[in-house]
Design a protein around this motif. Structure first.
Motif, mmCIF file in Angstrom:
data_model
loop_
_atom_site.group_PDB
_atom_site.id
_atom_site.type_symbol
_atom_site.label_atom_id
_atom_site.label_comp_id
_atom_site.label_asym_id
_atom_site.label_seq_id
_atom_site.Cartn_x
_atom_site.Cartn_y
_atom_site.Cartn_z
ATOM 1 N N CYS A 1 37.884 -2.055 -52.346
ATOM 2 C CA CYS A 1 37.771 -1.836 -50.913
ATOM 3 C C CYS A 1 39.095 -1.431 -50.287
ATOM 4 C CB CYS A 1 37.246 -3.106 -50.224
ATOM 5 S SG CYS A 1 35.537 -3.475 -50.668
ATOM 6 N N SER A 2 40.211 -1.750 -50.908
ATOM 7 C CA SER A 2 41.505 -1.429 -50.313
ATOM 8 C C SER A 2 41.959 -0.018 -50.645
ATOM 9 C CB SER A 2 42.574 -2.423 -50.805
ATOM 10 O OG SER A 2 42.726 -2.304 -52.204
ATOM 11 N N SER A 3 41.270 0.639 -51.575
ATOM 12 C CA SER A 3 41.645 2.008 -51.934
ATOM 13 C C SER A 3 40.725 2.991 -51.242
ATOM 14 C CB SER A 3 41.575 2.194 -53.458
ATOM 15 O OG SER A 3 40.241 2.033 -53.884
ATOM 16 N N LYS A 4 41.079 4.279 -51.337
ATOM 17 C CA LYS A 4 40.274 5.293 -50.671
ATOM 18 C C LYS A 4 39.018 5.617 -51.458
ATOM 19 C CE LYS A 4 43.817 7.587 -47.952
ATOM 20 N NZ LYS A 4 44.925 6.712 -48.220
ATOM 21 N N THR A 5 38.958 5.227 -52.731
ATOM 22 C CA THR A 5 37.761 5.465 -53.529
ATOM 23 C C THR A 5 37.291 4.143 -54.081
ATOM 24 O OG1 THR A 5 39.140 5.927 -55.442
ATOM 25 C CG2 THR A 5 38.425 7.814 -54.146
ATOM 26 N N ALA A 6 36.044 3.827 -53.811
ATOM 27 C CA ALA A 6 35.522 2.543 -54.256
ATOM 28 C C ALA A 6 35.202 2.573 -55.740
ATOM 29 C CB ALA A 6 34.260 2.208 -53.463
ATOM 30 N N ILE A 7 35.095 1.378 -56.351
ATOM 31 C CA ILE A 7 34.752 1.305 -57.767
ATOM 32 C C ILE A 7 33.246 1.419 -57.957
ATOM 33 C CG2 ILE A 7 36.736 -0.140 -58.279
ATOM 34 C CD1 ILE A 7 34.856 -2.532 -58.395
ATOM 35 N N THR A 8 32.512 1.509 -56.833
ATOM 36 C CA THR A 8 31.072 1.668 -56.930
ATOM 37 C C THR A 8 30.732 3.122 -57.182
ATOM 38 O OG1 THR A 8 30.799 2.033 -54.572
ATOM 39 C CG2 THR A 8 30.728 -0.235 -55.335
ATOM 40 N N SER A 9 29.445 3.365 -57.492
ATOM 41 C CA SER A 9 29.015 4.739 -57.733
ATOM 42 C C SER A 9 28.968 5.546 -56.449
ATOM 43 C CB SER A 9 27.632 4.747 -58.400
ATOM 44 O OG SER A 9 26.703 4.070 -57.573
ATOM 45 N N GLY A 10 28.829 4.874 -55.308
ATOM 46 C CA GLY A 10 28.804 5.565 -54.028
ATOM 47 C C GLY A 10 30.196 5.740 -53.464
ATOM 48 N N MET A 11 30.281 6.450 -52.337
ATOM 49 C CA MET A 11 31.566 6.664 -51.688
ATOM 50 C C MET A 11 31.738 5.668 -50.567
ATOM 51 S SD MET A 11 31.838 10.778 -51.352
ATOM 52 C CE MET A 11 30.577 10.786 -50.091
ATOM 53 N N ASN A 12 32.977 5.573 -50.080
ATOM 54 C CA ASN A 12 33.230 4.877 -48.829
ATOM 55 C C ASN A 12 34.449 5.481 -48.181
ATOM 56 O OD1 ASN A 12 35.739 2.863 -49.097
ATOM 57 N ND2 ASN A 12 34.659 2.885 -51.054
ATOM 58 N N VAL A 13 34.511 5.381 -46.884
ATOM 59 C CA VAL A 13 35.591 6.022 -46.139
ATOM 60 C C VAL A 13 36.920 5.349 -46.374
ATOM 61 C CG1 VAL A 13 36.416 6.526 -43.825
ATOM 62 C CG2 VAL A 13 34.039 6.938 -44.385
ATOM 63 N N GLY A 14 36.904 4.038 -46.588
ATOM 64 C CA GLY A 14 38.159 3.318 -46.720
ATOM 65 C C GLY A 14 38.759 3.028 -45.356
ATOM 66 N N LYS A 15 40.027 2.715 -45.325
ATOM 67 C CA LYS A 15 40.691 2.369 -44.074
ATOM 68 C C LYS A 15 41.391 3.593 -43.494
ATOM 69 C CE LYS A 15 41.394 -2.533 -45.130
ATOM 70 N NZ LYS A 15 42.382 -3.624 -45.278
ATOM 71 N N LEU A 16 40.720 4.252 -42.581
ATOM 72 C CA LEU A 16 41.325 5.392 -41.904
ATOM 73 C C LEU A 16 42.093 4.913 -40.685
ATOM 74 C CD1 LEU A 16 38.366 7.957 -41.906
ATOM 75 C CD2 LEU A 16 40.311 7.867 -43.457
ATOM 76 N N PRO A 17 43.212 5.544 -40.370
ATOM 77 C CA PRO A 17 43.953 5.155 -39.164
ATOM 78 C C PRO A 17 43.137 5.478 -37.923
ATOM 79 C CG PRO A 17 44.850 7.172 -40.084
ATOM 80 C CD PRO A 17 43.865 6.658 -41.085
ATOM 81 N N VAL B 1 25.101 22.641 -43.332
ATOM 82 C CA VAL B 1 25.824 21.383 -43.145
ATOM 83 C C VAL B 1 25.409 20.445 -44.268
ATOM 84 C CG1 VAL B 1 26.127 19.376 -41.649
ATOM 85 C CG2 VAL B 1 25.946 21.655 -40.648
ATOM 86 N N THR B 2 26.370 19.773 -44.877
ATOM 87 C CA THR B 2 26.080 18.824 -45.950
ATOM 88 C C THR B 2 25.955 17.423 -45.376
ATOM 89 O OG1 THR B 2 27.286 20.176 -47.551
ATOM 90 C CG2 THR B 2 26.883 17.878 -48.146
ATOM 91 N N VAL B 3 24.884 16.717 -45.743
ATOM 92 C CA VAL B 3 24.638 15.354 -45.284
ATOM 93 C C VAL B 3 24.771 14.413 -46.477
ATOM 94 C CG1 VAL B 3 22.926 13.782 -44.321
ATOM 95 C CG2 VAL B 3 23.132 16.095 -43.416
ATOM 96 N N MET B 4 25.615 13.388 -46.353
ATOM 97 C CA MET B 4 25.876 12.463 -47.446
ATOM 98 C C MET B 4 25.929 11.033 -46.920
ATOM 99 S SD MET B 4 28.897 14.638 -49.381
ATOM 100 C CE MET B 4 28.799 13.642 -50.871
ATOM 101 N N GLY B 5 25.815 10.097 -47.834
ATOM 102 C CA GLY B 5 25.926 8.695 -47.458
ATOM 103 C C GLY B 5 24.582 8.063 -47.176
ATOM 104 N N GLU B 6 24.558 7.130 -46.230
ATOM 105 C CA GLU B 6 23.376 6.299 -46.001
ATOM 106 C C GLU B 6 22.364 6.962 -45.066
ATOM 107 O OE1 GLU B 6 23.191 3.347 -47.841
ATOM 108 O OE2 GLU B 6 24.919 4.388 -48.709
ATOM 109 N N PHE B 7 21.874 8.123 -45.498
ATOM 110 C CA PHE B 7 20.799 8.817 -44.796
ATOM 111 C C PHE B 7 19.521 8.708 -45.608
ATOM 112 C CE2 PHE B 7 24.441 10.939 -42.817
ATOM 113 C CZ PHE B 7 24.041 11.006 -41.490
ATOM 114 N N ASN B 8 18.400 8.824 -44.927
ATOM 115 C CA ASN B 8 17.126 8.763 -45.635
ATOM 116 C C ASN B 8 16.885 9.999 -46.485
ATOM 117 O OD1 ASN B 8 15.632 6.242 -44.909
ATOM 118 N ND2 ASN B 8 16.005 6.980 -42.829
ATOM 119 N N LYS B 9 17.505 11.137 -46.113
ATOM 120 C CA LYS B 9 17.349 12.356 -46.907
ATOM 121 C C LYS B 9 18.710 13.015 -47.068
ATOM 122 C CE LYS B 9 15.496 16.165 -45.236
ATOM 123 N NZ LYS B 9 14.513 17.138 -44.697
ATOM 124 N N ILE B 10 19.231 12.995 -48.290
ATOM 125 C CA ILE B 10 20.514 13.635 -48.587
ATOM 126 C C ILE B 10 20.235 15.094 -48.924
ATOM 127 C CG2 ILE B 10 22.558 13.597 -50.040
ATOM 128 C CD1 ILE B 10 22.195 11.134 -48.295
#
Length: 371
Positions: free
Chosen positions: A20-36, A262-271
């Motif tokens: 969680c402290s890095s910009k890329t999570a160890i999970t298979s999904g992505m996460n934004v991380g801590k943006l300023p 437009v590319t849609v990614m993340g927690e959407f019902n339809k990627i």
């Protein structure tokens, strides 16, 4: 099983914190991380990512909604545009000119040629811009209209002939050419004849547009410089595509609308990749096309839009979609080609995914409830 899980908990805890402290999570999904985040409304905060790109992070407000650019990351630029054709040179190097003198067949005899020999009754404008005519020798033709060339030949022949009345016409335009490429029916090279050719006419000469043509994404290459614009951007600037006249050597490239997405990614019902319609689409429209956020996993407090400006610079906009009033902001935020819309999973969702990867049985409902 529970005892085994408790013994592993310190390791899991440490791994999850590292991810969680890095910009890329160890999970298979992505996460934004801590943006300023900016402490001043409407003022972006910049940072340089590990990949060397500079990002400007901005919370979306009513005062900083960006204006859409139909061409995406490229900058709209206009070539010289005039509302009239202006001076036009009908004759160019390589053109073939037919000249006939009525009453003087001995000077300009009609030759019965076979095949497609256009030079049998014609005079070639050489690479110096001149043609060679009997009695008067070299005559400057390049840069003249047919009428001007006729007057010049008549004036010079009047020294030798009593009533010269030269009949002049261009039988082959081979000097002024332009090229049409991209999403048109017949890409290729075309001639500029005795009438100016504007943007509309050029595309029509190439067979017109096809289903994948994007007339809001046109590139003109002229004298080594590229101009990026479209029918709409020209009209918004107060011009018509009929006002843009082509010159010798110009290249027109009509864009591909299938890249207008437009590319849609993340927690959407339809990627998916969502195509931008001709009348545009807003961030709210994109969320709707993606069938909304996943209610059980999406962190709706921050919906992100990543928009590239150049090869090493990009903007990140975010908006809290748990607030009903912010739907108006999302509805006014117009998307452009290449945008990426992303929604993070909630912290609990990311934690459960970490557990499911390290200890798959921990994701079972019974084990989670025991924990």
């Amino acid at each position: 099983m529970l005892a085994k899980f408790i013994k592993l908990f310190p390791i899991i805890f440490a791994l999850s914190f590292a991810g969680c402290s890095s910009k890329t999570a160890i999970t298979s999904g992505m996460n934004v991380g801590k943006l300023p985040e900016s402490t001043t409304p409407d003022q972006p905060v910049s940072f340089v990512a590990d990949n060397g790109m500079r990002f400007n992070v901005t919370e979306l407000t009513a005062n900083n909604i960006p204006m859409p650019n139909l061409l995406g990351p490229r900058t709209i630029s206009f070539p010289p545009v005039s509302k009239a054709a202006g001076t036009y040179s009908a004759i160019a190097k390589g053109d073939v000119i037919e000249i006939f003198l009525p009453g003087y067949p001995e000077i300009t005899p009609v030759v019965q040629s076979t095949g497609n020999n256009i030079y049998a009754n014609g005079y070639l404008v050489d690479q110096s811009g001149f043609l060679q005519f009997p009695m008067i020798g070299r005559v400057k033709a390049e840069g003249l209209t047919v009428s001007q060339l006729t007057n010049q030949i008549a004036s010079r022949l009047s020294r030798y002939l009593k009533h010269p009345d030269p009949q002049v016409r261009v039988i082959s335009y081979r000097g002024n050419k332009f090229y049409v490429d991209g999403q048109v029916k017949s890409p290729g090279q075309y001639d500029i004849a005795d009438q100016p050719v504007n943007l509309y006419t050029a595309i029509s000469m190439a067979g017109g547009t096809i289903n994948t043509s994007d007339t809001n994404n046109i590139q003109l290459i002229r004298d080594g410089r590229s101009y990026n614009f479209g029918f709409k951007s020209l009209q918004n600037a107060g011009y018509s595509p009929n006002s843009l006249y082509l010159r010798n050597g110009d290249t027109i490239k009509v864009g591909d609308i299938t890249n207008h997405k437009v590319t849609v990614m993340g927690e959407f019902n339809k990627i998916s990749n969502i195509e931008i319609p001709e009348n545009g689409i807003s961030l709210a429209g994109v969320i709707g096309e993606a069938n909304g956020l996943i209610g059980t996993t999406a962190n709706a407090k921050k919906v992100y839009v990543l928009r590239e400006n150049s090869s090493n610079n990009a903007n990140i906009y975010y908006v809290d979609m748990t607030s009903l009033t912010n739907f108006s902001l999302a509805n006014r935020f117009k998307m452009q080609p290449g945008d990426v819309v992303y929604v993070d999973p909630t912290g609990l969702t990311r934690w459960n995914r970490i557990l499911s990867q390290i200890l798959p049985s921990a994701a079972l409902p019974g084990v989670v409830r025991q924990f």
